[in-house]
Design an enzyme around this catalytic site. Structure first.
Site, PDB file in Angstrom:
ATOM      1  N   PHE A  64       6.371   5.788  -6.676  1.00  0.00           N
ATOM      2  CA  PHE A  64       5.976   7.179  -6.961  1.00  0.00           C
ATOM      3  C   PHE A  64       4.477   7.338  -7.145  1.00  0.00           C
ATOM      4  O   PHE A  64       4.021   8.176  -7.921  1.00  0.00           O
ATOM      5  CB  PHE A  64       6.731   7.720  -8.184  1.00  0.00           C
ATOM      6  N   LYS A  96      21.369  10.156   5.081  1.00  0.00           N
ATOM      7  CA  LYS A  96      21.698   9.854   3.684  1.00  0.00           C
ATOM      8  C   LYS A  96      20.444   9.546   2.864  1.00  0.00           C
ATOM      9  O   LYS A  96      20.252  10.093   1.777  1.00  0.00           O
ATOM     10  CB  LYS A  96      22.663   8.670   3.636  1.00  0.00           C
ATOM     11  N   ALA A 108       8.132   5.860   6.505  1.00  0.00           N
ATOM     12  CA  ALA A 108       9.164   5.724   7.537  1.00  0.00           C
ATOM     13  C   ALA A 108       8.599   6.070   8.912  1.00  0.00           C
ATOM     14  O   ALA A 108       8.863   5.388   9.901  1.00  0.00           O
ATOM     15  CB  ALA A 108      10.349   6.623   7.208  1.00  0.00           C
ATOM     16  N   GLU A 123       8.289  13.284  -0.250  1.00  0.00           N
ATOM     17  CA  GLU A 123       7.741  14.076  -1.347  1.00  0.00           C
ATOM     18  C   GLU A 123       7.983  15.572  -1.171  1.00  0.00           C
ATOM     19  O   GLU A 123       7.630  16.364  -2.041  1.00  0.00           O
ATOM     20  CB  GLU A 123       6.232  13.797  -1.456  1.00  0.00           C
ATOM     21  N   GLY A 168      12.538   1.663  -2.457  1.00  0.00           N
ATOM     22  CA  GLY A 168      13.801   2.249  -2.892  1.00  0.00           C
ATOM     23  C   GLY A 168      14.195   3.420  -2.015  1.00  0.00           C
ATOM     24  O   GLY A 168      15.200   4.097  -2.247  1.00  0.00           O
ATOM     25  N   THR A 169      13.393   3.647  -0.965  1.00  0.00           N
ATOM     26  CA  THR A 169      13.562   4.814  -0.113  1.00  0.00           C
ATOM     27  C   THR A 169      14.527   4.575   1.047  1.00  0.00           C
ATOM     28  O   THR A 169      14.961   5.520   1.685  1.00  0.00           O
ATOM     29  CB  THR A 169      12.202   5.209   0.475  1.00  0.00           C
ATOM     30  N   ILE A 202      15.348  13.512  11.536  1.00  0.00           N
ATOM     31  CA  ILE A 202      15.809  12.794  10.352  1.00  0.00           C
ATOM     32  C   ILE A 202      16.302  11.423  10.812  1.00  0.00           C
ATOM     33  O   ILE A 202      17.137  11.316  11.709  1.00  0.00           O
ATOM     34  CB  ILE A 202      16.939  13.588   9.647  1.00  0.00           C
ATOM     35  N   LEU A 203      15.742  10.367  10.221  1.00  0.00           N
ATOM     36  CA  LEU A 203      16.026   9.013  10.693  1.00  0.00           C
ATOM     37  C   LEU A 203      17.308   8.461  10.089  1.00  0.00           C
ATOM     38  O   LEU A 203      18.000   7.645  10.701  1.00  0.00           O
ATOM     39  CB  LEU A 203      14.841   8.098  10.382  1.00  0.00           C
ATOM     40  N   ASN A 204      17.600   8.876   8.867  1.00  0.00           N
ATOM     41  CA  ASN A 204      18.857   8.506   8.209  1.00  0.00           C
ATOM     42  C   ASN A 204      19.195   9.651   7.273  1.00  0.00           C
ATOM     43  O   ASN A 204      18.486   9.896   6.293  1.00  0.00           O
ATOM     44  CB  ASN A 204      18.697   7.181   7.446  1.00  0.00           C
TER      45      ASN A 204
HETATM   46 MO1  MOS Z   1       2.961   8.622  -3.189  1.00  0.00          MO
HETATM   47  S1  MOS Z   1       2.319   9.587  -4.889  1.00  0.00           S
HETATM   48  O1  MOS Z   1       1.618   8.763  -2.193  1.00  0.00           O
HETATM   49  O2  MOS Z   1       3.489   7.132  -3.608  1.00  0.00           O
END
Ligand code: MOS
Length: 743
Positions: free
Chosen positions: A249, A627, A519, A699, A476-477, A623-625
């Site tokens: 983040f 979910k 991504a 984001e 974690g994305t 959209i690549l995935n």
């Molecule tokens: Mo983001 S705030 O550029 O990890």
């Protein structure tokens, strides 16, 4: 070397044909089971079998500003189990600024409360923590600037932001003064902290003059330079690994102080060292989001056309740091208006440095601006969606560039229909259910799209399996799974036949994860490498690559169907692919868009807000995935509820201490605060944004969502609070005195 520079429309690609049919599919993250079974090692969990390892603990400053006059290490050194104590000028004062190669050192000064001043290495974590308490630091304190109210008038212009400090067009002051209808309000937003679940942590091991560090980092290529710089060794001597990360983040865009301290501690102790920041140190010794003061002025015609748009921002940072929260980033292009002024000024405080926190800029800029749009619409007697439609630009209103793709109004239309926007209470405070006042709110989402240079290697081995290698991170994305899907779709393989290896500076250099570019950038490099592999396959078959169809591990061309194994004939095909931003980045304004819809219930007697429904409709290119993209939006929505209602890093203005420095006191939403969330992703294709035709989504959903919540609060009870977060005391203070009469 195969490089694709994004200079023009990508046209139709293999991803459009989707022969394998896996691109975009809502696949589970394949590393998910590893994570829940404890088989995905996070930074602190490396070298578990090492016989002799040291445990580090950081000693932090107990004043907010001053000089360090002495550090008495004797008692700490004599404590049981202590192997080494390191202090001095090389200690990092906080995280490094994102992408800057420099690591900021202490140099005998205290720049902020909780700044690292020394590190203990001992044979156990407990021994190190105990010894840390025995270190006596003496100071010569000086007056610190801990109160934004006192320094807000001293803002300076910084040229070290991620956007120019000032963006102007036409004559804003004149146009605003002459506008039929003028709106002028000031909003304030507090400091935020990324609050990733995994604290900053590192394991460092020396092998002669070579250093290996496992650390929790987002951008390995700049992070490895920061570590080398901080430790004082050439970057070629350092290898950085970050295979699994428990959230970033923005807080891990630059290295935390732990990475360098672990390395210095390991050198002093003569053995590998693991070091994690304690939770209060995560809050006080890394980086945080700036407080902002934002004046928004919107001048319109009587009919509601914007003629003057002003967004003037004061943000904060600490000495030596030029980054400013780019709160006006979307105000530059989101709405029409011939005369515009967006400015950022930086006020200096002696508090922990400010830096990127998820959706830097939009996350707080759109809290203010999307409130202002709602207020201005109401003043004009317009529905807020209608007001936006009236001011929808057909090209970038600042520089007249075309938009690469833009579905803002489509998102509003789809959302309004699904949410039942026509059921919105027409008058604030007019809909009541017992003691709860019901309101609807809406707001726009937008997030600037960026693609970064990135490389990946793709190989196809004799057994027909493919492997993707890049220094890219998965914070974690879902990056592991997304890269697997791209390679599988391109090469015509089942996803289970693609391995993905990430998070190691020994692998081809990547963009890393940040700014919602991960991504798209890393994925495009995989696309380029796959194209090159396909070119080699075609060559072997003596056909044009274009005429080659790949599916289920077989190549189909000129009525022949040949398994990869046969084509490879015992050999491995390996290609490196690199993507670079090019002319489409300069020639088009690129952003992702969305619309949020929120229903709240506000308690007439306590001012408490409960979010009842939250819908986000978003368009972010391919959209690549589905979910993982949806999950990113859920994260943004939840964060937005927090920004609207509870999230606030509180500064003690006497000492500079960040008071609520743990997850008990820093209030992020918990399950009971979050209703069933709804996310709708509109189909979109942006051929200028990347070879994948995708844009950033990570984001996007955070941008604007808090404003939809607070606009709903106004619709529920008629209270506008312009000072975030809208805690119940502030809402209650504005509650009309005759609220009981409505019952
Ligand atoms: Mo983001 S705030 O550029 O990890």
């Amino acid at each position: 070397m195969n490089t694709h520079v994004m200079d023009k429309n990508i046209g139709e690609t293999r991803l459009d044909r989707a022969t394998q049919g896996v691109i975009g599919k809502p696949l589970d993250r394949f590393e998910g089971p590893l994570k829940v079974c404890g088989r995905a090692p996070y930074a602190y969990e490396h070298l578990l079998d090492e016989k002799e390892i040291g445990y580090g603990f950081v000693v932090t400053a107990g004043i907010g500003k001053g000089k360090i006059t002495g550090i008495d290490e004797r008692a700490a050194k004599a404590a049981p189990g202590v192997l080494a104590v390191v202090s001095g000028d090389k200690i990092l004062r906080s995280s490094a600024q994102p992408m800057s190669p420099a690591a900021q050192t202490v140099d005998g000064e205290v720049f902020h409360y909780g700044q690292p001043v020394a590190v203990i290495v001992a044979t156990s974590f407990e021994a190190a923590r105990h010894a840390a308490k025995l270190v006596k630091v003496s100071y010569q304190p000086t007056d610190g600037r801990f109160d934004l109210d006192k320094v807000k008038g001293e803002g300076r212009k910084s040229d070290q932001g991620v956007m120019p400090a000032d963006t102007e067009r036409g004559d804003f002051e004149k146009a605003f003064a002459e506008a039929d209808v003028q709106f002028d309000q000031t909003y304030t937003t507090p400091s935020h902290h990324s609050s990733a679940m995994e604290p900053q942590a590192s394991v460092a091991k020396w092998d002669g003059d070579k250093l290996t560090v496992w650390s929790s980092c987002q951008l390995l290529e700049s992070n490895v330079k920061q570590i080398a710089n901080g430790v004082g060794v050439p970057v070629e001597k350092v290898r950085l690994l970050s295979p699994y990360i428990g959230g970033g983040f923005g807080n891990k865009l630059g290295i935390g102080p732990d990475a360098v301290l672990a390395a210095l501690g390991a050198r002093a102790a003569g053995r590998p060292v693991k070091l994690a920041l304690a939770r209060p140190q995560v809050y006080q010794a890394t980086s945080r989001r700036s407080e902002t003061i934002q004046r928004v002025r919107i001048g319109t015609t009587k009919a509601g056309k914007i003629v003057a748009l002003g967004h003037e921002i004061i943000a904060t940072n600490s000495p030596g740091n030029g980054f400013f929260e780019p709160a006006g980033v979307s105000s530059v292009f989101l709405y029409a208006g011939e005369n515009r002024r967006i400015t950022h000024r930086l006020a200096e405080t002696d508090i922990l440095m400010t830096s990127a926190v998820r959706a830097p800029g939009e996350a707080v800029g759109m809290l203010a601006f999307e409130n202002a749009m709602d207020e201005a619409a109401e003043n004009l007697g317009l529905d807020p969606i209608e007001f936006r439609r009236l001011n929808e630009p057909d090209k970038d209103p600042q520089d007249d560039k075309p938009f690469s793709s833009r579905k803002l109004m489509a998102c509003f239309e789809e959302g309004a229909k699904r949410f039942g926007w026509d059921q919105r209470p027409k008058k604030p405070g007019s809909t009541r259910n017992g003691e709860w006042l019901i309101g609807y709110g809406t707001a726009a989402a937008s997030r600037k799209n960026q693609m970064m240079k990135s490389s990946a290697e793709v190989s196809l081995s004799p057994d027909g399996r493919a492997t993707v290698k890049t220094s890219m991170t998965d914070i974690g994305t879902g990056t592991y799974t997304i890269l697997q899907q791209i390679a599988a779709e391109m090469l015509g393989l089942p996803v289970a036949d693609v391995d993905v290896i990430l998070g190691d500076t020994d692998l081809p250099p990547s963009s890393g994860s940040g700014g919602s570019w991960g991504a798209n950038s890393a994925g495009s490099s995989v696309y380029v490498a796959c194209e090159a592999v396909i070119g080699k396959l075609a060559q072997r078959l003596g056909v044009e690559a274009d005429g080659l169809t790949l599916k289920d591990g077989q190549a189909i061309a000129s009525n022949r169907q040949i398994p990869f194994k046969e084509i490879l004939n015992g050999e491995t095909l390996t290609e490196l692919g690199t993507i670079e931003p090019g002319k489409t980045d300069e020639d088009y304004t690129q952003a992702s868009y969305g619309a949020h819809f929120c229903e709240v219930a506000v308690n007439a007697y306590t001012g408490e807000t409960r979010v009842k429904r939250l819908l986000t409709v978003a368009a972010a290119g391919r959209i690549l995935n589905e979910k993982t993209a949806t999950s990113q939006c859920y994260g943004g929505q939840i964060w937005g509820i927090g920004s609207a209602l509870t999230e606030e890093l509180v500064v003690d203005t006497r000492s500079g201490l960040l008071v609520n420095h743990d997850l008990a006191e820093y209030h992020v939403p918990v399950n009971a605060d979050v209703p069933k969330l709804e996310v709708v992703l509109l189909p979109e294709h942006d051929p200028y944004a990347s070879p994948l035709a995708g844009k950033g989504i990570g984001e996007l959903a955070l941008a604007g969502v808090g404003a939809a919540v607070t606009n709903a609060i106004y619709n529920a009870c008629g209270v506008r609070v312009r000072d975030y977060p809208m805690t119940l005391d502030k809402v209650l203070a504005g509650m009309p005195a005759d609220i009981d009469d409505a019952a």
